[in-house]
Design a protein around this motif. Structure first.
Motif, mmCIF file in Angstrom:
data_model
loop_
_atom_site.group_PDB
_atom_site.id
_atom_site.type_symbol
_atom_site.label_atom_id
_atom_site.label_comp_id
_atom_site.label_asym_id
_atom_site.label_seq_id
_atom_site.Cartn_x
_atom_site.Cartn_y
_atom_site.Cartn_z
ATOM 1 N N PHE A 3 0.874 -1.165 0.000
ATOM 2 C CA PHE A 3 0.000 0.000 0.000
ATOM 3 C C PHE A 3 0.912 1.215 0.000
ATOM 4 O O PHE A 3 2.053 1.138 0.441
ATOM 5 C CB PHE A 3 -0.909 -0.011 1.234
ATOM 6 C CG PHE A 3 -1.849 -1.178 1.230
ATOM 7 C CD1 PHE A 3 -3.097 -1.061 0.662
ATOM 8 C CD2 PHE A 3 -1.462 -2.396 1.759
ATOM 9 C CE1 PHE A 3 -3.967 -2.142 0.631
ATOM 10 C CE2 PHE A 3 -2.317 -3.484 1.728
ATOM 11 C CZ PHE A 3 -3.573 -3.350 1.162
ATOM 12 N N HIS A 19 -3.659 7.704 0.568
ATOM 13 C CA HIS A 19 -3.096 6.355 0.532
ATOM 14 C C HIS A 19 -3.898 5.515 -0.450
ATOM 15 O O HIS A 19 -5.061 5.801 -0.733
ATOM 16 C CB HIS A 19 -3.047 5.715 1.921
ATOM 17 C CG HIS A 19 -4.350 5.194 2.409
ATOM 18 N ND1 HIS A 19 -5.336 6.004 2.944
ATOM 19 C CD2 HIS A 19 -4.851 3.932 2.439
ATOM 20 C CE1 HIS A 19 -6.364 5.263 3.290
ATOM 21 N NE2 HIS A 19 -6.100 4.001 2.992
ATOM 22 N N THR A 20 -3.252 4.480 -0.976
ATOM 23 C CA THR A 20 -3.874 3.638 -1.989
ATOM 24 C C THR A 20 -3.132 2.315 -2.095
ATOM 25 O O THR A 20 -2.000 2.195 -1.620
ATOM 26 C CB THR A 20 -3.860 4.344 -3.362
ATOM 27 O OG1 THR A 20 -4.564 3.553 -4.320
ATOM 28 C CG2 THR A 20 -2.452 4.583 -3.856
ATOM 29 N N ASP A 21 -3.764 1.350 -2.753
ATOM 30 C CA ASP A 21 -3.075 0.090 -3.036
ATOM 31 C C ASP A 21 -2.599 0.030 -4.490
ATOM 32 O O ASP A 21 -1.923 -0.914 -4.879
ATOM 33 C CB ASP A 21 -3.947 -1.120 -2.705
ATOM 34 C CG ASP A 21 -5.230 -1.162 -3.506
ATOM 35 O OD1 ASP A 21 -5.538 -0.194 -4.220
ATOM 36 O OD2 ASP A 21 -5.942 -2.173 -3.403
ATOM 37 N N ASP A 22 -2.941 1.032 -5.296
ATOM 38 C CA ASP A 22 -2.509 1.096 -6.696
ATOM 39 C C ASP A 22 -2.208 2.555 -7.033
ATOM 40 O O ASP A 22 -3.099 3.309 -7.417
ATOM 41 C CB ASP A 22 -3.595 0.529 -7.609
ATOM 42 C CG ASP A 22 -3.151 0.400 -9.055
ATOM 43 O OD1 ASP A 22 -2.236 1.147 -9.479
ATOM 44 O OD2 ASP A 22 -3.733 -0.430 -9.778
ATOM 45 N N ARG A 26 -4.562 5.381 -8.908
ATOM 46 C CA ARG A 26 -5.033 6.503 -8.096
ATOM 47 C C ARG A 26 -4.600 7.838 -8.709
ATOM 48 O O ARG A 26 -5.367 8.804 -8.712
ATOM 49 C CB ARG A 26 -4.500 6.371 -6.666
ATOM 50 C CG ARG A 26 -5.127 7.330 -5.696
ATOM 51 C CD ARG A 26 -6.601 7.068 -5.568
ATOM 52 N NE ARG A 26 -7.147 7.837 -4.464
ATOM 53 C CZ ARG A 26 -8.422 8.042 -4.275
ATOM 54 N NH1 ARG A 26 -9.303 7.520 -5.097
ATOM 55 N NH2 ARG A 26 -8.841 8.743 -3.248
ATOM 56 N N GLN A 29 -6.918 8.603 -11.447
ATOM 57 C CA GLN A 29 -8.190 9.092 -10.915
ATOM 58 C C GLN A 29 -8.071 10.559 -10.501
ATOM 59 O O GLN A 29 -8.960 11.365 -10.792
ATOM 60 C CB GLN A 29 -8.628 8.254 -9.714
ATOM 61 C CG GLN A 29 -9.054 6.864 -10.065
ATOM 62 C CD GLN A 29 -9.307 6.015 -8.839
ATOM 63 O OE1 GLN A 29 -8.730 6.231 -7.773
ATOM 64 N NE2 GLN A 29 -10.181 5.028 -8.984
ATOM 65 N N ALA A 35 -11.007 11.357 -8.008
ATOM 66 C CA ALA A 35 -10.498 10.731 -6.787
ATOM 67 C C ALA A 35 -10.892 11.495 -5.532
ATOM 68 O O ALA A 35 -11.133 10.898 -4.490
ATOM 69 C CB ALA A 35 -8.983 10.594 -6.849
ATOM 70 N N ARG A 56 -2.731 -1.963 4.756
ATOM 71 C CA ARG A 56 -3.588 -0.789 4.585
ATOM 72 C C ARG A 56 -3.662 0.008 5.888
ATOM 73 O O ARG A 56 -3.658 1.234 5.883
ATOM 74 C CB ARG A 56 -4.990 -1.198 4.149
ATOM 75 C CG ARG A 56 -5.879 0.024 3.895
ATOM 76 C CD ARG A 56 -7.243 -0.336 3.339
ATOM 77 N NE ARG A 56 -7.198 -1.033 2.088
ATOM 78 C CZ ARG A 56 -7.059 -0.445 0.888
ATOM 79 N NH1 ARG A 56 -6.920 0.861 0.817
ATOM 80 N NH2 ARG A 56 -7.042 -1.170 -0.206
#
Length: 85
Positions: A3, A19-22, A26, A29, A35, A56
């Motif tokens: 993350f 924060h993001t996992d991709d 993101r 976006q 976003a 996360r």
């Protein structure tokens, strides 16, 4: 799965932390204005800093911690000036 916590510079000079996992998805976006209402009104955006976290929860906690930091402290982090932190 990693993350990410990231800091963007908005067109008005403000910083946005998230924060993001991709991270790539993101950023797309954010660029498309979907976003965040905050960043949608402040495009274009520049990714200034990002780091990865193991979970996360860890990413979310780091994001919240950074939200409480002053602009100067965030800039020291982005410069890698750990003595100033």
């Amino acid at each position: 799965m990693p993350f990410y916590v990231y800091i963007l510079r908005c067109s008005d000079g403000s910083y946005y932390t998230g924060h993001t996992d991709d991270l790539d998805a993101r950023m797309a976006q954010h660029s498309d204005g979907v976003a965040s209402a905050y960043t949608a009104k402040r495009r274009p955006l520049t990714l200034l800093w990002a780091t990865d976290c193991q979970t996360r929860e860890e990413a979310f906690e780091l994001e919240r911690r950074l939200h409480g930091w002053s602009r100067a402290k965030k800039e020291a982090l982005m410069r890698g000036d750990f003595e100033a932190l």
